[in-house]
Design a protein around this motif. Structure first.
Motif, PDB file in Angstrom:
ATOM      1  N   VAL A  92       6.173  17.128  31.708  1.00 54.98           N
ATOM      2  CA  VAL A  92       5.924  15.735  31.311  1.00 54.98           C
ATOM      3  C   VAL A  92       6.960  14.788  31.894  1.00 54.98           C
ATOM      4  O   VAL A  92       7.141  13.680  31.399  1.00 54.98           O
ATOM      5  CB  VAL A  92       5.849  15.583  29.775  1.00 54.98           C
ATOM      6  N   GLY A  93       7.639  15.204  32.961  1.00 52.02           N
ATOM      7  CA  GLY A  93       8.394  14.250  33.755  1.00 52.02           C
ATOM      8  C   GLY A  93       9.896  14.288  33.687  1.00 52.02           C
ATOM      9  O   GLY A  93      10.556  13.422  34.271  1.00 52.02           O
ATOM     10  N   ALA A  94      10.502  15.241  33.006  1.00 53.12           N
ATOM     11  CA  ALA A  94      11.965  15.285  32.935  1.00 53.12           C
ATOM     12  C   ALA A  94      12.565  15.446  34.328  1.00 53.12           C
ATOM     13  O   ALA A  94      12.028  16.165  35.175  1.00 53.12           O
ATOM     14  CB  ALA A  94      12.418  16.422  32.027  1.00 53.12           C
ATOM     15  N   ALA A  95      13.691  14.772  34.553  1.00 51.00           N
ATOM     16  CA  ALA A  95      14.366  14.858  35.849  1.00 51.00           C
ATOM     17  C   ALA A  95      15.308  16.047  35.919  1.00 51.00           C
ATOM     18  O   ALA A  95      15.624  16.534  37.013  1.00 51.00           O
ATOM     19  CB  ALA A  95      15.146  13.573  36.118  1.00 51.00           C
ATOM     20  N   ALA A  96      15.791  16.500  34.778  1.00 50.57           N
ATOM     21  CA  ALA A  96      16.701  17.633  34.716  1.00 50.57           C
ATOM     22  C   ALA A  96      16.422  18.406  33.441  1.00 50.57           C
ATOM     23  O   ALA A  96      16.324  17.818  32.366  1.00 50.57           O
ATOM     24  CB  ALA A  96      18.156  17.177  34.760  1.00 50.57           C
ATOM     25  N   VAL A  97      16.306  19.714  33.558  1.00 48.38           N
ATOM     26  CA  VAL A  97      16.169  20.575  32.388  1.00 48.38           C
ATOM     27  C   VAL A  97      17.127  21.749  32.566  1.00 48.38           C
ATOM     28  O   VAL A  97      17.042  22.489  33.548  1.00 48.38           O
ATOM     29  CB  VAL A  97      14.732  21.099  32.197  1.00 48.38           C
ATOM     30  N   HIS A  98      18.028  21.877  31.609  1.00 43.92           N
ATOM     31  CA  HIS A  98      18.982  22.976  31.621  1.00 43.92           C
ATOM     32  C   HIS A  98      18.681  23.893  30.435  1.00 43.92           C
ATOM     33  O   HIS A  98      18.522  23.430  29.303  1.00 43.92           O
ATOM     34  CB  HIS A  98      20.415  22.448  31.538  1.00 43.92           C
TER      35      HIS A  98
ATOM     36  N   SER B 110      -0.098  20.749  34.826  1.00 39.23           N
ATOM     37  CA  SER B 110       0.378  21.109  36.159  1.00 39.23           C
ATOM     38  C   SER B 110       0.211  19.968  37.155  1.00 39.23           C
ATOM     39  O   SER B 110       0.979  19.841  38.102  1.00 39.23           O
ATOM     40  CB  SER B 110      -0.354  22.355  36.666  1.00 39.23           C
ATOM     41  N   SER B 111      -0.776  19.106  36.938  1.00 42.08           N
ATOM     42  CA  SER B 111      -0.996  17.985  37.851  1.00 42.08           C
ATOM     43  C   SER B 111       0.127  16.956  37.767  1.00 42.08           C
ATOM     44  O   SER B 111       0.320  16.163  38.686  1.00 42.08           O
ATOM     45  CB  SER B 111      -2.335  17.306  37.536  1.00 42.08           C
ATOM     46  N   ASN B 112       0.883  16.970  36.666  1.00 40.30           N
ATOM     47  CA  ASN B 112       2.000  16.041  36.526  1.00 40.30           C
ATOM     48  C   ASN B 112       3.253  16.537  37.230  1.00 40.30           C
ATOM     49  O   ASN B 112       4.217  15.792  37.397  1.00 40.30           O
ATOM     50  CB  ASN B 112       2.338  15.833  35.037  1.00 40.30           C
ATOM     51  N   PHE B 113       3.260  17.782  37.629  1.00 33.63           N
ATOM     52  CA  PHE B 113       4.468  18.408  38.153  1.00 33.63           C
ATOM     53  C   PHE B 113       4.309  18.597  39.642  1.00 33.63           C
ATOM     54  O   PHE B 113       3.736  19.564  40.111  1.00 33.63           O
ATOM     55  CB  PHE B 113       4.686  19.750  37.452  1.00 33.63           C
ATOM     56  N   THR B 114       4.818  17.616  40.387  1.00 34.70           N
ATOM     57  CA  THR B 114       4.575  17.624  41.830  1.00 34.70           C
ATOM     58  C   THR B 114       5.849  17.670  42.656  1.00 34.70           C
ATOM     59  O   THR B 114       5.796  17.915  43.848  1.00 34.70           O
ATOM     60  CB  THR B 114       3.778  16.365  42.236  1.00 34.70           C
ATOM     61  N   ASN B 115       7.000  17.423  42.065  1.00 32.02           N
ATOM     62  CA  ASN B 115       8.246  17.338  42.825  1.00 32.02           C
ATOM     63  C   ASN B 115       9.257  18.366  42.347  1.00 32.02           C
ATOM     64  O   ASN B 115      10.355  18.049  41.914  1.00 32.02           O
ATOM     65  CB  ASN B 115       8.842  15.925  42.707  1.00 32.02           C
ATOM     66  N   CYS B 116       8.869  19.631  42.415  1.00 34.58           N
ATOM     67  CA  CYS B 116       9.711  20.709  41.894  1.00 34.58           C
ATOM     68  C   CYS B 116      11.084  20.718  42.552  1.00 34.58           C
ATOM     69  O   CYS B 116      12.095  20.930  41.899  1.00 34.58           O
ATOM     70  CB  CYS B 116       9.003  22.045  42.106  1.00 34.58           C
ATOM     71  N   ASP B 117      11.136  20.512  43.853  1.00 36.58           N
ATOM     72  CA  ASP B 117      12.394  20.597  44.578  1.00 36.58           C
ATOM     73  C   ASP B 117      13.372  19.497  44.181  1.00 36.58           C
ATOM     74  O   ASP B 117      14.580  19.638  44.396  1.00 36.58           O
ATOM     75  CB  ASP B 117      12.134  20.515  46.096  1.00 36.58           C
ATOM     76  N   LYS B 118      12.883  18.414  43.603  1.00 37.22           N
ATOM     77  CA  LYS B 118      13.747  17.294  43.246  1.00 37.22           C
ATOM     78  C   LYS B 118      14.246  17.363  41.807  1.00 37.22           C
ATOM     79  O   LYS B 118      15.038  16.526  41.387  1.00 37.22           O
ATOM     80  CB  LYS B 118      12.998  15.973  43.457  1.00 37.22           C
ATOM     81  N   ILE B 119      13.801  18.340  41.060  1.00 35.08           N
ATOM     82  CA  ILE B 119      14.180  18.446  39.659  1.00 35.08           C
ATOM     83  C   ILE B 119      15.360  19.388  39.509  1.00 35.08           C
ATOM     84  O   ILE B 119      15.427  20.447  40.141  1.00 35.08           O
ATOM     85  CB  ILE B 119      12.990  18.933  38.805  1.00 35.08           C
ATOM     86  N   ASP B 120      16.317  18.987  38.688  1.00 36.10           N
ATOM     87  CA  ASP B 120      17.525  19.762  38.446  1.00 36.10           C
ATOM     88  C   ASP B 120      17.253  20.773  37.336  1.00 36.10           C
ATOM     89  O   ASP B 120      17.220  20.418  36.157  1.00 36.10           O
ATOM     90  CB  ASP B 120      18.651  18.801  38.054  1.00 36.10           C
ATOM     91  N   VAL B 121      17.049  22.026  37.696  1.00 38.84           N
ATOM     92  CA  VAL B 121      16.788  23.095  36.734  1.00 38.84           C
ATOM     93  C   VAL B 121      17.911  24.115  36.848  1.00 38.84           C
ATOM     94  O   VAL B 121      18.154  24.663  37.924  1.00 38.84           O
ATOM     95  CB  VAL B 121      15.427  23.773  36.985  1.00 38.84           C
TER      96      VAL B 121
END
Length: 334
Positions: free
Chosen positions: A146-152, A181-192
């Motif tokens: 749902v759009g978080a930029a970082a999830v730890h 899944s359609s909301n999640f398009t920029n996996c490489d840009k998210i800080d996990v």
């Protein structure tokens, strides 16, 4: 606590298991209720960052779906005996804190978050999220979708992260069948990221804690999520101290789901809230109370720094279970 057994076995098991705090070799009855009778303390495992590449390929990992009112997430199943050398229901303080089981509170938490998002009370878009005691990591995975930029993700055991959390995240990211899944398009840009260790020490590794950020105004996590983490009375103060170190000011929010009481181990939502109220710096509000008749009363709470609290009417608060959870495989604990 209540949990889904995460072990893959050939024999058919009942729909629930009796909660077992100690291994079959331990002696003692509810020692957390009487500090004078506690077993000798076991040093916690070291605090470490676990890299996504550290997945244990030798541990068999299978998945099954969890239906949350139209949203399907995947939960992994691994063998507790294979990972820790313990039987299915064992929980050994200082060694293994139940991270391989799916606690039903995590599903309650996701339901409550969805409700608050739909009502416009919160948004995860561009926000930093920390999930404490993550296990399967479903609330954190939901935050990613749902759009978080970082999830730890944090868990007591590095083995849980390597054998379950990371594979479970990968399974959900590769699952294109559910609407999120359609909301999640920029996996490489998210800080996990993934962190293992005791709540008393793990803040030293977390990058957004104020002591690690030059600009204190930009420090902290916008959301801290946790499910079934308040079961042990002995850990409540350390958990609360960690939350205060990690939560962003002025408007960070903690959501936690748990049983009202955990019989035999002394914890519960009310015990944790008594720690919060004694400190006097955070305000709490009940988001949901689930009394489905199949287990102990479950609750979801929202906490915010008191001085910055701006309350809106909560359309999601209720006294009865207002939503259904496909929890046929979730065990109910006393």
């Amino acid at each position: 606590m209540a949990a889904t057994n995460s072990n893959s076995e050939n024999v058919q098991k009942p729909s629930f298991e009796t909660f077992q705090l100690f291994s079959s070799t331990a002696s003692g009855f509810g020692i957390f209720d009487d500090p004078a009778q506690q077993a000798p303390s076991i040093p916690p495992p070291p605090c470490v960052e676990v890299l996504p590449s550290e997945v244990h390929s030798s541990v068999k990992h299978s998945v099954e779906s969890v239906n949350l009112d139209g949203i399907t997430l995947l939960k992994g199943r691994v063998n507790t005996q294979q990972v820790f050398g313990l039987s299915n229901s064992d929980l050994v303080p200082g060694k293994y804190e139940g991270g391989l089981k799916l606690w039903e509170g995590s599903l309650d938490l996701i339901k409550a978050l969805r409700c608050d998002i739909k009502s416009g009370l919160i948004s995860f878009g561009g926000k930093r999220v920390l999930e404490l005691g993550c296990g399967h990591g479903l609330p954190g995975i939901f935050a990613l979708f749902v759009g978080a930029a970082a999830v730890h993700f944090q868990d007591f055991n590095a083995e849980v992260l390597r054998c379950l959390t990371i594979p479970n995240l990968n399974s959900n990211l590769s699952n294109k069948s559910h609407p999120l899944s359609s909301n999640f398009t920029n996996c490489d840009k998210i800080d996990v990221r993934f962190y293992a260790g005791d709540w008393n020490e793990v803040d030293k590794l977390l990058p957004y804690v104020a002591t690690h950020v030059e600009d204190n105004q930009n420090a902290g996590y916008d959301f801290i999520l946790m499910a079934e983490t308040v079961y042990s009375i002995n850990s409540l103060q350390n958990l609360y101290n960690l939350i205060k170190k990690c939560l962003r000011h002025p408007d960070g929010t903690l959501y936690f789901a748990a049983k009202k009481y955990y019989f035999g181990v002394g914890g519960g939502t009310r015990r944790f809230l008594s720690v919060v109220e004694k400190d006097g710096v955070m305000a709490s509000s009940l988001v949901a109370e689930i009394t489905d008749g199949s287990s102990n009363v479950r609750e979801v709470w929202r906490l915010k720094p008191k001085i910055w609290r701006k309350e809106k009417a909560n359309p999601c608060g209720f006294k009865e279970a207002k939503y259904s959870i496909d929890d046929s495989s979730i065990a109910k604990a006393p």
